[in-house]
Design an enzyme around this catalytic site. Structure first.
Site, PDB file in Angstrom:
ATOM      1  N   ARG A  81       0.826  -1.279   0.201  1.00  0.00           N
ATOM      2  CA  ARG A  81      -0.242   0.306  -0.184  1.00  0.00           C
ATOM      3  C   ARG A  81       0.766   1.328   0.333  1.00  0.00           C
ATOM      4  O   ARG A  81       2.013   1.195   0.830  1.00  0.00           O
ATOM      5  CB  ARG A  81      -0.455   0.095   1.380  1.00  0.00           C
ATOM      6  CG  ARG A  81      -0.521   0.053   2.615  1.00  0.00           C
ATOM      7  CD  ARG A  81      -0.587   0.067   3.732  1.00  0.00           C
ATOM      8  NE  ARG A  81      -1.138   0.426   5.142  1.00  0.00           N
ATOM      9  CZ  ARG A  81      -1.063   0.313   5.750  1.00  0.00           C
ATOM     10  NH1 ARG A  81      -2.439   0.103   6.273  1.00  0.00           N
ATOM     11  NH2 ARG A  81       0.076   0.172   6.997  1.00  0.00           N
TER      12      ARG A  81
ATOM     13  N   ASN B 114      -5.165   7.846   3.625  1.00  0.00           N
ATOM     14  CA  ASN B 114      -4.575   7.178   4.731  1.00  0.00           C
ATOM     15  C   ASN B 114      -2.843   7.646   5.070  1.00  0.00           C
ATOM     16  O   ASN B 114      -2.474   7.475   4.640  1.00  0.00           O
ATOM     17  CB  ASN B 114      -4.789   5.971   5.062  1.00  0.00           C
ATOM     18  CG  ASN B 114      -4.438   5.096   6.524  1.00  0.00           C
ATOM     19  OD1 ASN B 114      -5.373   5.398   7.498  1.00  0.00           O
ATOM     20  ND2 ASN B 114      -3.465   4.066   6.426  1.00  0.00           N
ATOM     21  N   GLU B 115      -3.149   8.439   6.606  1.00  0.00           N
ATOM     22  CA  GLU B 115      -1.586   8.686   6.743  1.00  0.00           C
ATOM     23  C   GLU B 115      -0.984   8.858   5.121  1.00  0.00           C
ATOM     24  O   GLU B 115      -0.118   7.716   4.765  1.00  0.00           O
ATOM     25  CB  GLU B 115      -1.010   7.810   7.203  1.00  0.00           C
ATOM     26  CG  GLU B 115      -2.185   7.224   8.419  1.00  0.00           C
ATOM     27  CD  GLU B 115      -0.715   5.923   9.408  1.00  0.00           C
ATOM     28  OE1 GLU B 115       0.011   5.395   9.203  1.00  0.00           O
ATOM     29  OE2 GLU B 115      -0.939   6.112  11.261  1.00  0.00           O
TER      30      GLU B 115
ATOM     31  N   GLU C  97      -6.590   6.615  15.466  1.00  0.00           N
ATOM     32  CA  GLU C  97      -6.070   5.630  16.121  1.00  0.00           C
ATOM     33  C   GLU C  97      -4.792   5.410  16.761  1.00  0.00           C
ATOM     34  O   GLU C  97      -3.710   6.042  17.343  1.00  0.00           O
ATOM     35  CB  GLU C  97      -4.700   4.533  14.872  1.00  0.00           C
ATOM     36  CG  GLU C  97      -5.793   4.688  13.443  1.00  0.00           C
ATOM     37  CD  GLU C  97      -4.554   4.175  12.424  1.00  0.00           C
ATOM     38  OE1 GLU C  97      -3.746   3.732  12.664  1.00  0.00           O
ATOM     39  OE2 GLU C  97      -4.790   3.995  10.956  1.00  0.00           O
TER      40      GLU C  97
ATOM     41  N   TRP D 132       4.957  -4.021  13.720  1.00  0.00           N
ATOM     42  CA  TRP D 132       5.400  -3.617  12.719  1.00  0.00           C
ATOM     43  C   TRP D 132       6.657  -3.323  13.665  1.00  0.00           C
ATOM     44  O   TRP D 132       8.322  -2.695  13.133  1.00  0.00           O
ATOM     45  CB  TRP D 132       5.035  -2.622  12.115  1.00  0.00           C
ATOM     46  CG  TRP D 132       4.058  -1.851  13.036  1.00  0.00           C
ATOM     47  CD1 TRP D 132       3.037  -1.372  13.039  1.00  0.00           C
ATOM     48  CD2 TRP D 132       4.585  -0.570  13.153  1.00  0.00           C
ATOM     49  NE1 TRP D 132       2.615  -0.353  13.044  1.00  0.00           N
ATOM     50  CE2 TRP D 132       3.577   0.016  13.668  1.00  0.00           C
ATOM     51  CE3 TRP D 132       6.256  -0.117  13.405  1.00  0.00           C
ATOM     52  CZ2 TRP D 132       3.542   0.975  14.471  1.00  0.00           C
ATOM     53  CZ3 TRP D 132       6.025   1.602  13.709  1.00  0.00           C
ATOM     54  CH2 TRP D 132       4.359   1.528  14.706  1.00  0.00           C
TER      55      TRP D 132
ATOM     56  N   HIS E 263      -1.576  -7.537  15.164  1.00  0.00           N
ATOM     57  CA  HIS E 263      -1.466  -6.799  15.708  1.00  0.00           C
ATOM     58  C   HIS E 263      -2.921  -6.548  16.446  1.00  0.00           C
ATOM     59  O   HIS E 263      -4.025  -7.596  15.494  1.00  0.00           O
ATOM     60  CB  HIS E 263      -1.628  -5.776  14.380  1.00  0.00           C
ATOM     61  CG  HIS E 263      -1.935  -4.305  14.101  1.00  0.00           C
ATOM     62  ND1 HIS E 263      -2.495  -3.734  15.505  1.00  0.00           N
ATOM     63  CD2 HIS E 263      -0.870  -3.566  14.683  1.00  0.00           C
ATOM     64  CE1 HIS E 263      -2.531  -2.436  15.931  1.00  0.00           C
ATOM     65  NE2 HIS E 263      -1.279  -1.926  15.079  1.00  0.00           N
TER      66      HIS E 263
HETATM   67  C1  GLA Z   1      -0.973   3.118  10.745  1.00  0.00           C
HETATM   68  C2  GLA Z   1      -2.451   2.200   9.859  1.00  0.00           C
HETATM   69  C3  GLA Z   1      -2.989   1.220   9.829  1.00  0.00           C
HETATM   70  C4  GLA Z   1      -2.563   0.334  10.579  1.00  0.00           C
HETATM   71  C5  GLA Z   1      -1.912   0.598  11.245  1.00  0.00           C
HETATM   72  C6  GLA Z   1      -0.956  -0.406  12.334  1.00  0.00           C
HETATM   73  O1  GLA Z   1      -1.169   3.654  11.326  1.00  0.00           O
HETATM   74  O2  GLA Z   1      -2.622   4.051   9.233  1.00  0.00           O
HETATM   75  O3  GLA Z   1      -3.301   1.068   8.456  1.00  0.00           O
HETATM   76  O4  GLA Z   1      -1.394  -0.621   9.177  1.00  0.00           O
HETATM   77  O5  GLA Z   1      -0.843   1.241  11.397  1.00  0.00           O
HETATM   78  O6  GLA Z   1      -0.214  -0.289  13.999  1.00  0.00           O
END
Ligand code: GLA
Length: 690
Positions: free
Chosen positions: A131, A169-170, A326, A334, A377
């Site tokens: 991704r 996302n991020e 989050e 990770w 996770h």
């Molecule tokens: C990031 C992503 C999530 C997930 C988390 C896991 O913050 O936004 O999709 O992968 O990490 O810690």
């Protein structure tokens, strides 16, 4: 050669989003997580919503990685499953934070558009099957992202379940820098817009050095791998460009949504964890600031890092309520060693975010995935199911947050600001600095930790913003300091503020060029000195300091300066090292305020002595509480709230004067008078009398 004009920069005001509303239809504190129902057979969904209700979940983030399912072929959309998910959530009173799935384009996109893949600085093209691997400047990617976003906005923009848009996302993770052909073209366009002419570009980048002068725009390159160090001004601009490309992707999607929906828009930041986004800029573009935070498992004091990230998030939000979008219920998957959270730790983490201004406590993710890269996770509903400790704590936290609804909208106030300038980090983090041990983030964290231990709540601030509301401003790492920002800091001191500046600050301008007049010249008036020469230390070497009239011993590491005094009073001198007898720490009165300078690296313990005197100038005092008792106050319209978190294994007490009068413990509903126990590893949330 003409002098470069000051590079344009986003206006420092206002700080935070313009939008001052909140999520429609969500009462109280938001509680929930990322919900990925597409990973499960449909019969599981009914159990999901039943358990969500049991846990007090009122908001879930849906569809963040669903592009391949929503648009299985280019231009062909299938929303049927998402319709059913959203309707099911709606029927159960759970609101939706609806994702745009653009962080993970489908396989067909990469097949059709292979040149949209990211190329690393070393020239490696990153493949799909993961991704976040698209070149943000790719026109094909942007068009495809806006297309799916538009379809989603048209379909769900007025759906009563949708309370928030979660764009992408991020941004910036897992990769941000891209050296592809797309980037090459976009970088030239961006530079042309910024500088207008090659002469201005050559001047800004100082290309007379090493014969790098450009005579044609087509010869200007992205700063890919070079035989020796690349032009630092070029790399600094590339960092700005990268940030700008990511932000353009966000605003394109946001604007597509706004055409069809009035629901507020966010994108999840990674405050303090993503070096490629300048969040003070980004926060002006979102409606609500949201953040993701994960503990650094290897750090036994990682709750201090958590507090820093929370304070930074609140600060970029301009003090407005923000969302923790989050965090994890227990271990992530990770880091090198993924330490599980201990009993009570998740609640302490959540309440610390809440205490520091979060009005949403959300997790990645609702139900643990059986397949894929993140199956180890933690989740709200772990693989072990509802019989597990994590599930019990999730249900307990949901109930507790339900009791804390009235905190929503209350604000945190701080008397101290630490300067945070992403551009300065970008510049200082380049190669060939005087010492690789001078790490800007390390200094920010050290001063933050000192203030945290002293119980003083901290905002982060940009050097150009209005600082007059702060009694103390700390500049731990302002290597790049624009002349106008330095003038702002000087005016702050003249107006009665206390400014503390750490070494290797005030060195270069916005083009990474040394300030005329030498090191620290722009702060000469505020600090009463300049720096004649840097005197960095060898690895592991220490330098002794004699502090104050009693000559109290302190030890510095990493750095020393040969200071040229210009009115400042010497508070500590070096007793050995490269300049015995030289000034190590100084204090200078300027106008109605005071400027302090510390020219070496003091550790968190040694900083206590210095900060004691700095606090006195700023009319501040440490809280006097136990160092492991974290206490933050939120100010509401009708009441104030105290969130107290005990990070130790011993029962601690909140002294009577902290919660003077009759307070109410919102978690138990019991009245509290006088000394309030905070159990080992526990937390209290008090409503204070006014
Ligand atoms: C990031 C992503 C999530 C997930 C988390 C896991 O913050 O936004 O999709 O992968 O990490 O810690």
């Amino acid at each position: 050669m003409p002098q470069p004009s000051p590079a344009p920069r986003a206006a420092p005001h206002p700080v935070g989003p313009a939008f001052s509303g909140w999520l429609p239809g969500v009462d109280g504190i938001c509680y929930g997580g990322d919900y990925n129902p597409e990973q499960w057979p449909e019969e599981v969904w009914a159990e999901d919503v039943r358990l969500m209700r049991e846990a007090g979940v009122n908001l879930v983030s849906v569809g963040i990685f669903s592009w391949a399912l929503l648009e299985p072929q280019e231009g062909c959309f299938d929303f049927a499953w998402l319709d059913r998910v959203i309707d099911l959530l709606h029927a159960n009173g759970i609101r939706v934070d609806l994702g745009t799935p653009t962080a993970a384009p489908p396989a067909w996109f990469f097949h059709a558009t292979p040149h949209a893949r990211v190329v690393t600085r070393d020239g490696v093209t990153l493949g799909p099957g993961s991704r976040g691997m698209v070149a943000p400047s790719s026109p094909e990617y942007r068009a495809a992202a806006v297309r799916i976003t538009t379809e989603l906005a048209k379909r769900y923009g007025t759906h009563p379940a949708v309370a928030l848009w979660h764009v992408h996302n991020e941004y910036g993770a897992p990769v941000s820098d891209d050296y592809s052909e797309n980037a090459q073209h976009a970088f030239r366009r961006w530079l042309l817009e910024r500088y207008g002419s090659l002469d201005a570009l050559n001047a800004a980048w100082g290309t007379a050095f090493w014969g790098q002068v450009y005579g044609d725009w087509d010869h200007v390159q992205v700063p890919a791998a070079t035989p020796t160090t690349a032009n630092p001004a070029q790399r600094l601009d590339f960092a700005r460009f990268t940030d700008a490309m990511l932000l353009e992707c966000f605003t394109a999607e946001r604007d597509a949504i706004r055409t069809h929906s009035d629901v507020p828009v966010t994108t999840n930041f990674m405050a303090a964890a993503c070096p490629s986004t300048d969040l003070f800029r980004w926060a002006r573009e979102v409606d609500v600031v949201s953040n993701d935070h994960y503990l650094t498992a290897a750090d036994p004091r990682n709750h201090v890092g958590l507090a820093l990230a929370a304070d930074l998030t609140r600060s970029v939000a301009g003090g407005k309520p923000w969302m923790l979008l989050e965090h994890s219920t227990s271990a992530v998957n990770w880091q090198p060693r993924n330490v599980a959270k201990r009993p009570g730790e998740m609640a302490r983490n959540a309440l610390t975010h809440l205490g520091r201004g979060a009005d949403a406590i959300m997790f990645f993710q609702w139900r643990a995935s059986r397949s894929g890269a993140e199956k180890f996770h933690s989740a709200m509903l772990p693989h072990a199911g509802t019989g597990s400790r994590v599930w019990r704590e999730v249900v307990q936290l949901g109930a507790d947050l339900g009791r804390l609804s009235e905190l929503r909208g209350s604000r945190v106030r701080a008397d101290v600001a630490i300067l945070w300038d992403q551009e300065s980090f970008w510049a200082q983090d380049l190669e060939w600095r005087p010492s690789e041990d001078a790490v800007p983030r390390e200094r920010v964290e050290a001063f933050y930790d000192r203030l945290w231990r002293d119980g003083l709540t901290v905002d982060f601030a940009q050097p150009g913003q209005d600082l007059s509301g702060y009694r103390l401003v700390v500049a731990p790492a302002s290597y790049l300091l624009r002349a106008d920002d330095a003038a702002n800091l000087t005016a702050y001191v003249a107006g009665g503020g206390t400014l503390l500046v750490s070494y290797f600050s005030g060195i270069v301008d916005e083009h990474d060029a040394v300030h005329a007049g030498g090191f620290l010249a722009p702060l000469r008036d505020a600090l009463g000195l300049t720096v004649e020469e840097f005197l960095p230390l060898r690895q592991g070497d220490e330098v002794g300091l004699a502090y104050g009239a009693e000559g109290r011993e302190l030890t510095g590491t990493v750095w020393a300066d040969d200071v040229a005094l210009d009115g400042a009073q010497v508070v500590a001198s070096y007793v050995d090292g490269p300049k015995p007898g030289g000034a190590a720490i100084t204090r200078h009165e300027h106008g109605a305020g005071t400027g302090w300078y510390v020219s070496t690296r003091l550790d968190v313990e040694s900083l206590a002595l210095l900060m004691g005197d700095v606090y006195a100038d700023a009319r501040l005092a440490p809280s006097g509480l136990d160092e492991d008792l974290e206490v933050v106050r939120r100010h509401g319209e009708a009441a104030d709230y105290l969130v107290a978190v005990n990070h130790s294994a011993t029962d601690l007490k909140l002294p009577g004067q902290v919660a003077a009068g009759q307070a109410t413990d919102l978690l138990t509903g019991e009245p509290v008078t006088g000394e309030t126990p905070v159990p080992a590893g526990g937390a209290r949330v008090l409503r204070l009398p006014r």
